[in-house]
Design a protein around this motif. Sequence first.
Motif, PDB file in Angstrom:
ATOM      1  N   GLN A  51       3.523   9.726  -9.938  1.00 36.72           N
ATOM      2  CA  GLN A  51       2.624   9.687 -11.238  1.00 36.72           C
ATOM      3  C   GLN A  51       1.431  10.624 -11.206  1.00 36.72           C
ATOM      4  N   LYS A  52       0.859  10.803 -10.043  1.00 38.16           N
ATOM      5  CA  LYS A  52      -0.292  11.551  -9.518  1.00 38.16           C
ATOM      6  C   LYS A  52      -1.510  11.410 -10.596  1.00 38.16           C
ATOM      7  N   VAL A  53      -1.834   9.985 -10.793  1.00 39.77           N
ATOM      8  CA  VAL A  53      -2.844   9.612 -11.449  1.00 39.77           C
ATOM      9  C   VAL A  53      -4.227   9.582 -10.741  1.00 39.77           C
ATOM     10  N   ALA A  54      -3.929   9.618  -9.532  1.00 38.82           N
ATOM     11  CA  ALA A  54      -5.125   9.462  -8.464  1.00 38.82           C
ATOM     12  C   ALA A  54      -5.008  10.445  -7.063  1.00 38.82           C
ATOM     13  N   THR A  55      -5.955  10.509  -6.577  1.00 39.74           N
ATOM     14  CA  THR A  55      -6.048  11.297  -5.355  1.00 39.74           C
ATOM     15  C   THR A  55      -6.045  10.290  -4.386  1.00 39.74           C
ATOM     16  N   PHE A  93      -7.475   6.472  -4.420  1.00 39.30           N
ATOM     17  CA  PHE A  93      -6.689   5.315  -4.090  1.00 39.30           C
ATOM     18  C   PHE A  93      -7.173   4.229  -3.031  1.00 39.30           C
ATOM     19  N   PHE A  94      -7.771   4.747  -2.171  1.00 33.78           N
ATOM     20  CA  PHE A  94      -8.320   4.118  -0.894  1.00 33.78           C
ATOM     21  C   PHE A  94      -9.829   3.474  -1.363  1.00 33.78           C
ATOM     22  N   SER A  95     -10.170   3.995  -2.830  1.00 30.88           N
ATOM     23  CA  SER A  95     -11.489   3.548  -2.984  1.00 30.88           C
ATOM     24  C   SER A  95     -11.475   2.106  -3.591  1.00 30.88           C
ATOM     25  N   PRO A  96     -12.610   1.595  -3.808  1.00 24.07           N
ATOM     26  CA  PRO A  96     -12.477   0.018  -4.488  1.00 24.07           C
ATOM     27  C   PRO A  96     -11.830   0.119  -5.957  1.00 24.07           C
ATOM     28  N   LYS A  97     -11.801   1.318  -6.759  1.00 24.16           N
ATOM     29  CA  LYS A  97     -11.110   1.407  -7.761  1.00 24.16           C
ATOM     30  C   LYS A  97      -9.835   0.738  -7.885  1.00 24.16           C
ATOM     31  N   TYR A  98      -8.986   1.173  -6.865  1.00 27.50           N
ATOM     32  CA  TYR A  98      -7.604   0.599  -6.894  1.00 27.50           C
ATOM     33  C   TYR A  98      -7.517  -0.738  -5.904  1.00 27.50           C
ATOM     34  N   GLY A  99      -8.590  -1.024  -5.303  1.00 30.49           N
ATOM     35  CA  GLY A  99      -8.676  -2.304  -4.497  1.00 30.49           C
ATOM     36  C   GLY A  99      -7.907  -3.434  -5.180  1.00 30.49           C
ATOM     37  N   VAL A 100      -8.374  -3.966  -6.528  1.00 26.66           N
ATOM     38  CA  VAL A 100      -7.737  -5.115  -7.179  1.00 26.66           C
ATOM     39  C   VAL A 100      -6.494  -4.930  -7.434  1.00 26.66           C
ATOM     40  N   THR A 101      -6.130  -3.717  -7.863  1.00 28.60           N
ATOM     41  CA  THR A 101      -4.337  -3.316  -7.958  1.00 28.60           C
ATOM     42  C   THR A 101      -3.848  -3.593  -6.847  1.00 28.60           C
ATOM     43  N   ASN A 102      -4.278  -2.887  -5.811  1.00 32.00           N
ATOM     44  CA  ASN A 102      -3.402  -3.310  -4.594  1.00 32.00           C
ATOM     45  C   ASN A 102      -3.487  -4.904  -4.261  1.00 32.00           C
ATOM     46  N   TRP A 103      -4.523  -5.483  -4.373  1.00 33.67           N
ATOM     47  CA  TRP A 103      -4.509  -7.044  -3.923  1.00 33.67           C
ATOM     48  C   TRP A 103      -3.689  -7.829  -5.033  1.00 33.67           C
ATOM     49  N   PHE A 104      -3.574  -7.476  -6.073  1.00 36.70           N
ATOM     50  CA  PHE A 104      -2.927  -8.219  -7.004  1.00 36.70           C
ATOM     51  C   PHE A 104      -1.203  -7.936  -6.663  1.00 36.70           C
ATOM     52  N   MET A 105      -0.956  -6.693  -6.410  1.00 36.87           N
ATOM     53  CA  MET A 105       0.464  -6.609  -5.924  1.00 36.87           C
ATOM     54  C   MET A 105       0.844  -6.965  -4.596  1.00 36.87           C
ATOM     55  N   ILE A 106      -0.187  -7.369  -3.691  1.00 38.88           N
ATOM     56  CA  ILE A 106      -0.016  -8.036  -2.460  1.00 38.88           C
ATOM     57  C   ILE A 106       0.251  -9.228  -2.595  1.00 38.88           C
ATOM     58  N   ASN A 107      -0.423 -10.133  -3.527  1.00 37.57           N
ATOM     59  CA  ASN A 107      -0.238 -11.358  -3.769  1.00 37.57           C
ATOM     60  C   ASN A 107       0.978 -11.591  -4.468  1.00 37.57           C
ATOM     61  N   TYR A 141       0.759  -1.222  -0.169  1.00 36.23           N
ATOM     62  CA  TYR A 141      -0.068   0.062  -0.015  1.00 36.23           C
ATOM     63  C   TYR A 141       0.891   1.427   0.220  1.00 36.23           C
ATOM     64  N   LEU A 142       2.105   1.241   0.637  1.00 35.34           N
ATOM     65  CA  LEU A 142       3.058   2.210   0.885  1.00 35.34           C
ATOM     66  C   LEU A 142       3.323   2.475  -0.596  1.00 35.34           C
ATOM     67  N   CYS A 143       4.115   1.550  -1.352  1.00 34.72           N
ATOM     68  CA  CYS A 143       4.689   1.805  -2.714  1.00 34.72           C
ATOM     69  C   CYS A 143       3.640   2.268  -3.418  1.00 34.72           C
ATOM     70  N   ASN A 144       2.404   1.539  -3.559  1.00 31.65           N
ATOM     71  CA  ASN A 144       1.330   1.956  -4.473  1.00 31.65           C
ATOM     72  C   ASN A 144       0.931   3.416  -4.321  1.00 31.65           C
ATOM     73  N   TYR A 145       0.956   3.940  -3.055  1.00 30.67           N
ATOM     74  CA  TYR A 145       0.422   5.058  -2.732  1.00 30.67           C
ATOM     75  C   TYR A 145       1.457   6.164  -3.330  1.00 30.67           C
ATOM     76  N   MET A 146       2.830   5.803  -3.124  1.00 30.41           N
ATOM     77  CA  MET A 146       3.705   6.630  -3.476  1.00 30.41           C
ATOM     78  C   MET A 146       3.824   6.616  -5.124  1.00 30.41           C
ATOM     79  N   ASN A 147       3.534   5.538  -5.664  1.00 31.81           N
ATOM     80  CA  ASN A 147       3.422   5.353  -7.156  1.00 31.81           C
ATOM     81  C   ASN A 147       2.265   6.312  -7.888  1.00 31.81           C
TER      82      ASN A 147
END
Length: 437
Positions: free
Chosen positions: A99-103, A107-121, A88-94
């Motif tokens: 890149q400043k593609v999300a606020t 970032f903490f909305s379901p929109k980025y939930g799958v991305t975060n879960w994929f990276m965690i796995n 979550y820290l790395c994705n937030y920084m990214n």
Amino acid sequence: MKRKNIIILLWVSLGTTLFFFLFFNQEKTFRNFMITMLLSVMYTFVLGVGNGVINESLNKRFPWSEATKTRAVLSIVSIIIGNFILVYLCNYMNYVVIQKVATTEEFFSPKYGVTNWFMINIALLITAFLHAKGFMEELKKTSKKEVVEQKLIAKSANAQFESLKNQLDPHFLFNSLNVLSSLIDENPGQAQKFTASMSKIYRYVLEQKDKELVTVEDEIEFAKTYCDLLKTRFEDSVDFVFEVSKEDLRKYVVPLSLQLLLENCIKHNFATSSKPLIIRIFSDGDILCIENNLQVREQIKESSGIGLANIVQRYSLLTKRNVFIEKAEDYFKVKLPMLANKPNIVNAKPDDEYKTYKKAQKRVKEIKDFYTNLISYCIVIPFLIFINLYTNSKSHWFWFPMLGWGVGVASHAFQVFGIGESWQDKKIREIMNKDKK
């Protein structure tokens, strides 16, 4: 962190940078390359160093070889929580800072939930592999250490046993020459017979001294021959009684034990025709007893105690059973254990120790199977997520195998580290203890 690990992380960062820049970056510009490298270095070092710190901390406080169960549980918990935070820290920084593609809210909305879960796995996959690798390396080191320790123990025991056996030659020869010296002055004819008989006895000494154990029958026959020599010198002043049952003749004792004890009887007691020294050699259960009536002789020189001490030490290297000594007002008795079979100098692994070893071996296999299951989960689930999102982003069917298999992995972990056989064994022992009371 070691220099070797830093170099590995740098190579991983470079490889990740080239992979994403060449295959996932449409604009091949220097700026995009530097951004890709920055992100690769950030992910690699944050996840690598973070997990490395966690692993090293656990190694210091809970080594695999000393606290396997506790360490496995803590490893699972720490890699899940640790990687969740680090990803979550790395994705937030990214996405938010670099890149400043999300606020922050997006970032903490379901929109980025799958991305975060994929990276965690992905992170869990790598970390689980590293922890499993660390476990196997520690197991290998521990096994090597135990082998070295056992070899040292065996060498030490063999050296000690050889040293004890080497005491027998000079000890026997010294005492026999003392007897012969006395006979030469008292009775030259008997001295000649004694010399001939002593050569036969010494041949037995040379034959048996390299053996760990001899049969009671062989030792009794030798003792009778030695008693004949003593009768040659002391005549009616000494009497010997042998009362060993036939079934005990096939058992084992340390070689020359009877001869050493017979020497002690003669050495420490006076014997005359009016007050003969009576020595009994008899069996009592699984004990061979050597008993004499106590007629203590005044000693000008204090005894060295080599004979009895030698027997005690040799028995201690061969068995846990002890040599017992009884001394009363009118008799002195030594009890030698008779062994049913021949153990090695370094005792063979007992049944309970062997069972413990097999149980530990089974335990290691269970832990290895669990890590295999966990690593497989971390590989397959991210792949299924990628396939699902790539082919049909509207229908998220990956939740079914992810949750189903996840429950299986959790159940497996609970079985291995929660209520496995150790819990069952504990309950069985508790019930057995209650029944005994």
